[in-house]
Design a protein around this motif. Structure first.
Motif, PDB file in Angstrom:
ATOM      1  N   ALA A 186      -3.033 -11.067 -10.754  1.00  0.00           N
ATOM      2  CA  ALA A 186      -2.414 -10.156 -11.717  1.00  0.00           C
ATOM      3  C   ALA A 186      -3.473  -9.326 -12.447  1.00  0.00           C
ATOM      4  N   ALA A 187      -4.566  -9.965 -12.832  1.00  0.00           N
ATOM      5  CA  ALA A 187      -5.622  -9.259 -13.563  1.00  0.00           C
ATOM      6  C   ALA A 187      -6.312  -8.223 -12.681  1.00  0.00           C
ATOM      7  N   VAL A 188      -6.569  -8.601 -11.426  1.00  0.00           N
ATOM      8  CA  VAL A 188      -7.235  -7.674 -10.507  1.00  0.00           C
ATOM      9  C   VAL A 188      -6.336  -6.481 -10.213  1.00  0.00           C
ATOM     10  N   ARG A 189      -5.070  -6.735  -9.950  1.00  0.00           N
ATOM     11  CA  ARG A 189      -4.144  -5.637  -9.649  1.00  0.00           C
ATOM     12  C   ARG A 189      -3.962  -4.720 -10.862  1.00  0.00           C
ATOM     13  N   GLN A 190      -3.976  -5.280 -12.029  1.00  0.00           N
ATOM     14  CA  GLN A 190      -3.866  -4.452 -13.233  1.00  0.00           C
ATOM     15  C   GLN A 190      -5.129  -3.602 -13.412  1.00  0.00           C
ATOM     16  N   LYS A 191      -6.292  -4.194 -13.142  1.00  0.00           N
ATOM     17  CA  LYS A 191      -7.567  -3.491 -13.299  1.00  0.00           C
ATOM     18  C   LYS A 191      -7.631  -2.251 -12.420  1.00  0.00           C
ATOM     19  N   TYR A 192      -7.101  -2.351 -11.202  1.00  0.00           N
ATOM     20  CA  TYR A 192      -7.181  -1.237 -10.258  1.00  0.00           C
ATOM     21  C   TYR A 192      -5.848  -0.504 -10.085  1.00  0.00           C
ATOM     22  N   SER A 193      -4.929  -0.726 -11.035  1.00  0.00           N
ATOM     23  CA  SER A 193      -3.625  -0.029 -11.047  1.00  0.00           C
ATOM     24  C   SER A 193      -2.885  -0.190  -9.723  1.00  0.00           C
ATOM     25  N   MET A 194      -2.789  -1.423  -9.240  1.00  0.00           N
ATOM     26  CA  MET A 194      -2.140  -1.712  -7.969  1.00  0.00           C
ATOM     27  C   MET A 194      -0.687  -2.112  -8.197  1.00  0.00           C
ATOM     28  N   ASP A 195       0.195  -1.408  -7.526  1.00  0.00           N
ATOM     29  CA  ASP A 195       1.635  -1.627  -7.625  1.00  0.00           C
ATOM     30  C   ASP A 195       2.046  -2.753  -6.681  1.00  0.00           C
ATOM     31  N   TYR A 196       2.820  -3.704  -7.175  1.00  0.00           N
ATOM     32  CA  TYR A 196       3.245  -4.834  -6.342  1.00  0.00           C
ATOM     33  C   TYR A 196       4.167  -4.405  -5.204  1.00  0.00           C
ATOM     34  N   GLU A 197       4.746  -3.224  -5.287  1.00  0.00           N
ATOM     35  CA  GLU A 197       5.671  -2.772  -4.255  1.00  0.00           C
ATOM     36  C   GLU A 197       4.956  -2.087  -3.090  1.00  0.00           C
ATOM     37  N   ARG A 198       3.659  -1.850  -3.229  1.00  0.00           N
ATOM     38  CA  ARG A 198       2.932  -1.118  -2.193  1.00  0.00           C
ATOM     39  C   ARG A 198       2.208  -2.061  -1.234  1.00  0.00           C
ATOM     40  N   ILE A 199       1.830  -1.524  -0.078  1.00  0.00           N
ATOM     41  CA  ILE A 199       1.059  -2.267   0.934  1.00  0.00           C
ATOM     42  C   ILE A 199      -0.369  -1.715   0.890  1.00  0.00           C
ATOM     43  N   TYR A 200      -1.324  -2.568   0.558  1.00  0.00           N
ATOM     44  CA  TYR A 200      -2.689  -2.099   0.346  1.00  0.00           C
ATOM     45  C   TYR A 200      -3.612  -2.468   1.518  1.00  0.00           C
ATOM     46  N   PHE A 201      -4.159  -1.430   2.125  1.00  0.00           N
ATOM     47  CA  PHE A 201      -5.230  -1.575   3.102  1.00  0.00           C
ATOM     48  C   PHE A 201      -6.544  -1.352   2.349  1.00  0.00           C
ATOM     49  N   ILE A 202      -7.621  -2.002   2.794  1.00  0.00           N
ATOM     50  CA  ILE A 202      -8.903  -1.841   2.102  1.00  0.00           C
ATOM     51  C   ILE A 202     -10.029  -1.615   3.100  1.00  0.00           C
ATOM     52  N   PHE A 203     -10.941  -0.724   2.726  1.00  0.00           N
ATOM     53  CA  PHE A 203     -12.146  -0.448   3.501  1.00  0.00           C
ATOM     54  C   PHE A 203     -13.324  -0.496   2.545  1.00  0.00           C
ATOM     55  N   GLY A 204     -14.357  -1.262   2.879  1.00  0.00           N
ATOM     56  CA  GLY A 204     -15.536  -1.353   2.030  1.00  0.00           C
ATOM     57  C   GLY A 204     -16.799  -1.110   2.822  1.00  0.00           C
ATOM     58  N   GLY A 205     -17.717  -0.336   2.251  1.00  0.00           N
ATOM     59  CA  GLY A 205     -18.983  -0.086   2.938  1.00  0.00           C
ATOM     60  C   GLY A 205     -19.558   1.256   2.585  1.00  0.00           C
ATOM     61  N   GLN A 206     -20.629   1.627   3.282  1.00  0.00           N
ATOM     62  CA  GLN A 206     -21.263   2.915   3.050  1.00  0.00           C
ATOM     63  C   GLN A 206     -20.373   4.038   3.563  1.00  0.00           C
ATOM     64  N   LEU A 207     -20.234   5.070   2.760  1.00  0.00           N
ATOM     65  CA  LEU A 207     -19.426   6.225   3.156  1.00  0.00           C
ATOM     66  C   LEU A 207     -20.346   7.249   3.810  1.00  0.00           C
ATOM     67  N   THR A 208     -20.757   6.927   5.025  1.00  0.00           N
ATOM     68  CA  THR A 208     -21.687   7.757   5.769  1.00  0.00           C
ATOM     69  C   THR A 208     -21.180   7.942   7.193  1.00  0.00           C
ATOM     70  N   ARG A 209     -21.864   8.766   7.942  1.00  0.00           N
ATOM     71  CA  ARG A 209     -21.501   8.998   9.340  1.00  0.00           C
ATOM     72  C   ARG A 209     -21.644   7.711  10.129  1.00  0.00           C
ATOM     73  N   GLY A 210     -20.800   7.557  11.135  1.00  0.00           N
ATOM     74  CA  GLY A 210     -20.833   6.362  11.961  1.00  0.00           C
ATOM     75  C   GLY A 210     -19.810   5.328  11.551  1.00  0.00           C
ATOM     76  N   ARG A 211     -19.113   5.555  10.424  1.00  0.00           N
ATOM     77  CA  ARG A 211     -18.090   4.612   9.950  1.00  0.00           C
ATOM     78  C   ARG A 211     -16.678   5.070  10.315  1.00  0.00           C
ATOM     79  N   GLY A 212     -16.550   6.195  10.990  1.00  0.00           N
ATOM     80  CA  GLY A 212     -15.229   6.675  11.402  1.00  0.00           C
ATOM     81  C   GLY A 212     -14.319   7.021  10.251  1.00  0.00           C
ATOM     82  N   LEU A 213     -14.891   7.532   9.154  1.00  0.00           N
ATOM     83  CA  LEU A 213     -14.090   7.770   7.953  1.00  0.00           C
ATOM     84  C   LEU A 213     -13.005   8.819   8.173  1.00  0.00           C
ATOM     85  N   GLU A 214     -13.326   9.887   8.915  1.00  0.00           N
ATOM     86  CA  GLU A 214     -12.333  10.941   9.138  1.00  0.00           C
ATOM     87  C   GLU A 214     -11.121  10.395   9.887  1.00  0.00           C
ATOM     88  N   VAL A 215     -11.380   9.593  10.923  1.00  0.00           N
ATOM     89  CA  VAL A 215     -10.286   8.975  11.689  1.00  0.00           C
ATOM     90  C   VAL A 215      -9.471   8.050  10.793  1.00  0.00           C
TER      91      VAL A 215
END
Length: 351
Positions: free
Chosen positions: A207-236
């Motif tokens: 509950a605390a984490v979802r409140q901190k990041y304004s996460m709605d309980y009704e939504r489906i959350y995908f997560i990606f973590g790492g460097q936002l650089t070329r080679g990570r397929g960010l555009e795709v």
């Protein structure tokens, strides 16, 4: 046993342990004496407090040179950075210092000037290899003049052949390594056992984490973590989530990290409000807590990469018991690994 570890990344930016420091910490905990020599490729002074708390670890940290931009700066960085460790290795050599085992990481050319001397003062030498230099670097960044590529590959091949054994991330990586390099016949090849200090899901106040990041309980959350650089397929990745949200409007992708392509992510988040959520770089413990509160971990690679890749972020998703969706280059066998342990499913990227 006296163990020498050579690397170009020692910790995460917030000082939390990374693959190399985790390995050093584990070996030290087993009672081995570990000397860790790092040419910090980020060009920044990193927080070494976690490592300094570990017993039986000697740390020698050198910051890679980043004084110039462009091709000249890149060339100087590759050619000159490792020279900073030359006084150390020469002192060891001429004082008779010996190590039982050397553990090195790719790319070898990052420490070209001192690696052969380090190899001579160690009884055995193992190389852990994952990004094939210079092919991977050129494919992702396209910053190396083409006439230098054959010379750089030959130099890398020579340094690789100075090791007694090479560990690869998977069977596909092993096959690719044998076709990419002309390896000496007496070099042992093996698949690296996956390691991480993070084995169990964190105990999180959801509950605390979802409140901190304004996460709605009704939504489906995908997560990606790492460097936002070329080679990570960010555009795709961004295009895929936007398309998926047109089918199911509950979908949100949370992106953690920073890098050269951060503006691309921010622009997409501004246009696709509620679908793309950019959080930026956060401390590792906060990131792991956030992963534990999301629904699906996401991996995407560059479809132009020829060599097989194995993104280490999958270990965090698995440890948090999250299903994984991975968009992978055709050469990768990571998809089979994910399916084999019932952790998710891969999507092959078309070249």
């Amino acid at each position: 046993m006296k163990i020498l570890i050579l690397t170009t990344k020692i910790c995460n930016s917030d000082g939390s342990p990374w693959l190399c420091s985790e390995l050093a910490g584990h070996l030290a905990l087993e009672g081995h004496e570990v000397s860790l020599v790092n040419i910090e490729w980020s060009g920044k002074n990193v927080d070494l407090s976690w490592l300094k708390k570990q017993k039986n670890i000697n740390i020698y940290n050198f910051v890679a040179l980043r004084y110039f931009n462009g091709s000249i700066g890149l060339g100087l960085r590759w050619l000159m950075s490792s020279l900073q460790a030359l006084p150390l290795v020469l002192r060891w050599k001429y004082s008779g210092e010996k190590f039982d085992l050397l553990i090195g990481f790719s790319p070898c050319f990052a420490i070209w000037s001192v690696l052969p001397i380090f190899q001579k003062i160690c009884t055995k030498a193992i190389l852990l290899y994952w990004d094939f230099f210079p092919l991977h670097n050129q494919t992702v960044a396209n910053k190396i003049p083409k006439y230098f590529l054959p010379l750089l590959k030959k130099a890398e091949e020579r340094l690789v052949n100075g090791y007694k054994a090479i560990g690869l991330m998977s069977l596909a990586n092993m096959r690719y390594c044998e076709s990419y390099f002309n390896l000496s016949g007496d070099i042992n090849r093996f698949v690296i056992p996956i390691w991480t200090s993070f084995l169990t899901p964190p105990d999180v106040d959801v509950a605390a984490v979802r409140q901190k990041y304004s996460m709605d309980y009704e939504r489906i959350y995908f997560i990606f973590g790492g460097q936002l650089t070329r080679g990570r397929g960010l555009e795709v990745l961004l295009d895929s989530v936007i398309l998926a949200s047109s089918i199911d409007d509950r979908i949100t992708l949370i992106i953690c990290g920073d890098g050269d392509l951060e503006d691309v992510v921010l622009d997409s988040a501004r246009i696709n409000i509620g679908v793309i959520q950019h959080i930026g770089r956060i401390p590792r413990i906060d990131y792991l807590n956030l992963v534990a509160c999301c629904d699906v971990g996401v991996i995407s690679t560059d479809q132009n990469v020829e060599s097989p890749t194995f993104p280490s972020k999958i270990l965090d998703y698995m440890a948090c018991r999250k299903p994984v969706v991975a968009a992978l280059e055709d050469a990768s066998d990571l998809g089979g690994i994910i399916e084999g342990i019932n952790s998710g499913f891969p999507v092959v990227l078309e070249m």
